[in-house]
Each structure stands twice: as structure tokens, then as C-alpha cells.
Design a protein around this motif. Structure first.
Motif, PDB file in Angstrom:
ATOM      1  N   VAL A  30       0.838  -1.203   0.000  1.00 32.33           N
ATOM      2  CA  VAL A  30       0.000   0.000   0.000  1.00 32.33           C
ATOM      3  C   VAL A  30       0.872   1.252   0.000  1.00 32.33           C
ATOM      4  O   VAL A  30       0.636   2.198  -0.756  1.00 32.33           O
ATOM      5  CB  VAL A  30      -0.968  -0.006   1.208  1.00 32.33           C
ATOM      6  CG1 VAL A  30      -1.611   1.354   1.406  1.00 32.33           C
ATOM      7  CG2 VAL A  30      -2.001  -1.086   1.049  1.00 32.33           C
ATOM      8  N   MET A  31       1.885   1.258   0.848  1.00 33.47           N
ATOM      9  CA  MET A  31       2.754   2.439   0.912  1.00 33.47           C
ATOM     10  C   MET A  31       3.581   2.582  -0.374  1.00 33.47           C
ATOM     11  O   MET A  31       3.830   3.703  -0.821  1.00 33.47           O
ATOM     12  CB  MET A  31       3.658   2.363   2.135  1.00 33.47           C
ATOM     13  CG  MET A  31       2.902   2.528   3.440  1.00 33.47           C
ATOM     14  SD  MET A  31       1.847   3.988   3.509  1.00 33.47           S
ATOM     15  CE  MET A  31       3.053   5.281   3.534  1.00 33.47           C
ATOM     16  N   GLY A  32       3.988   1.479  -0.976  1.00 33.82           N
ATOM     17  CA  GLY A  32       4.667   1.553  -2.268  1.00 33.82           C
ATOM     18  C   GLY A  32       3.768   2.153  -3.333  1.00 33.82           C
ATOM     19  O   GLY A  32       4.209   2.956  -4.164  1.00 33.82           O
ATOM     20  N   PHE A  33       2.498   1.768  -3.313  1.00 32.10           N
ATOM     21  CA  PHE A  33       1.529   2.343  -4.243  1.00 32.10           C
ATOM     22  C   PHE A  33       1.367   3.837  -4.014  1.00 32.10           C
ATOM     23  O   PHE A  33       1.318   4.626  -4.960  1.00 32.10           O
ATOM     24  CB  PHE A  33       0.182   1.638  -4.101  1.00 32.10           C
ATOM     25  CG  PHE A  33      -0.907   2.241  -4.915  1.00 32.10           C
ATOM     26  CD1 PHE A  33      -0.968   2.024  -6.282  1.00 32.10           C
ATOM     27  CD2 PHE A  33      -1.869   3.052  -4.325  1.00 32.10           C
ATOM     28  CE1 PHE A  33      -1.971   2.593  -7.054  1.00 32.10           C
ATOM     29  CE2 PHE A  33      -2.869   3.622  -5.076  1.00 32.10           C
ATOM     30  CZ  PHE A  33      -2.926   3.396  -6.450  1.00 32.10           C
ATOM     31  N   VAL A  34       1.301   4.240  -2.744  1.00 32.43           N
ATOM     32  CA  VAL A  34       1.172   5.664  -2.417  1.00 32.43           C
ATOM     33  C   VAL A  34       2.394   6.430  -2.912  1.00 32.43           C
ATOM     34  O   VAL A  34       2.267   7.503  -3.517  1.00 32.43           O
ATOM     35  CB  VAL A  34       0.963   5.866  -0.892  1.00 32.43           C
ATOM     36  CG1 VAL A  34       1.103   7.328  -0.503  1.00 32.43           C
ATOM     37  CG2 VAL A  34      -0.385   5.324  -0.465  1.00 32.43           C
ATOM     38  N   TYR A  35       3.587   5.888  -2.672  1.00 30.72           N
ATOM     39  CA  TYR A  35       4.812   6.568  -3.110  1.00 30.72           C
ATOM     40  C   TYR A  35       4.884   6.650  -4.630  1.00 30.72           C
ATOM     41  O   TYR A  35       5.280   7.681  -5.186  1.00 30.72           O
ATOM     42  CB  TYR A  35       6.052   5.851  -2.593  1.00 30.72           C
ATOM     43  CG  TYR A  35       6.306   6.030  -1.115  1.00 30.72           C
ATOM     44  CD1 TYR A  35       5.990   7.199  -0.449  1.00 30.72           C
ATOM     45  CD2 TYR A  35       6.889   5.007  -0.371  1.00 30.72           C
ATOM     46  CE1 TYR A  35       6.227   7.359   0.899  1.00 30.72           C
ATOM     47  CE2 TYR A  35       7.132   5.149   0.982  1.00 30.72           C
ATOM     48  CZ  TYR A  35       6.798   6.331   1.609  1.00 30.72           C
ATOM     49  OH  TYR A  35       7.033   6.483   2.938  1.00 30.72           O
ATOM     50  N   ASP A  36       4.519   5.564  -5.324  1.00 32.49           N
ATOM     51  CA  ASP A  36       4.586   5.568  -6.783  1.00 32.49           C
ATOM     52  C   ASP A  36       3.551   6.494  -7.403  1.00 32.49           C
ATOM     53  O   ASP A  36       3.801   7.139  -8.416  1.00 32.49           O
ATOM     54  CB  ASP A  36       4.384   4.152  -7.328  1.00 32.49           C
ATOM     55  CG  ASP A  36       5.562   3.243  -7.026  1.00 32.49           C
ATOM     56  OD1 ASP A  36       6.649   3.753  -6.695  1.00 32.49           O
ATOM     57  OD2 ASP A  36       5.385   2.009  -7.132  1.00 32.49           O
ATOM     58  N   THR A  37       2.384   6.555  -6.808  1.00 35.50           N
ATOM     59  CA  THR A  37       1.296   7.338  -7.391  1.00 35.50           C
ATOM     60  C   THR A  37       1.404   8.816  -7.047  1.00 35.50           C
ATOM     61  O   THR A  37       1.250   9.677  -7.912  1.00 35.50           O
ATOM     62  CB  THR A  37      -0.064   6.797  -6.897  1.00 35.50           C
ATOM     63  OG1 THR A  37      -0.133   5.403  -7.176  1.00 35.50           O
ATOM     64  CG2 THR A  37      -1.208   7.504  -7.592  1.00 35.50           C
TER      65      THR A  37
END
Length: 79
Positions: A30-37
Motif C-alpha cells: 500500500v505504501m509503495g503504491f502511495v509513493y509511486d502514485t
């Protein structure tokens, strides 16, 4: 349906050894998605996300963990 004390101990051990590491992987995703997005969020937003996700797992599992560290109430007293 109420769990027995022995079942609570078994479920809590399974949750701690298997469930929490899997949950950590989900949170990392989830945090990887937040950082990427969105890029890195401001510090307070990031802190709120981590604190929220860190507490979120315990809410539905509260009943499983309650009383696990105590003696079995159904056992006869030891004299």
C-alpha cells in the motif's frame, strides 16, 4: 460462537506468526503504491497512515487476544 481458551491461544499464535507478517507485506505494498502514485507524502500524513495501518489490524482481532496471557478459567485451581 465463543472460542475456548485453548483455541484462542492457538489462533493468536497463528495470527502473530503468519498473519502479522502477511499484513506487513500488504502495508508495504500500500505504501509503495502511495509513493509511486503521489510521491512521498508530507511527514504528518505519512505518520498518520502508518499509525492508522498499525492499529487497524488489532481492531477486528481484539476478541481473540483478550485473556490469552491469563490462566485458563476452566481449569481447576492449583493448590
Amino acid at each position: 460462537m465463543a472460542l475456548s481458551h485453548k483455541a484462542k491461544k492457538r489462533w493468536s499464535l497463528l495470527i502473530l506468526l503468519v498473519g502479522i507478517p502477511l499484513y506487513v507485506l500488504v502495508v508495504m505494498g500500500v505504501m509503495g503504491f502511495v509513493y509511486d502514485t503521489y510521491g512521498q507524502p508530507p511527514f504528518l500524513v505519512e505518520l498518520a497512515i502508518y499509525v492508522g495501518l498499525g492499529v487497524l489490524w488489532a481492531i477486528p482481532l481484539k476478541r481473540v487476544f483478550m485473556g490469552v496471557g491469563q490462566a485458563d478459567p476452566n481449569d481447576p485451581p492449583q493448590d
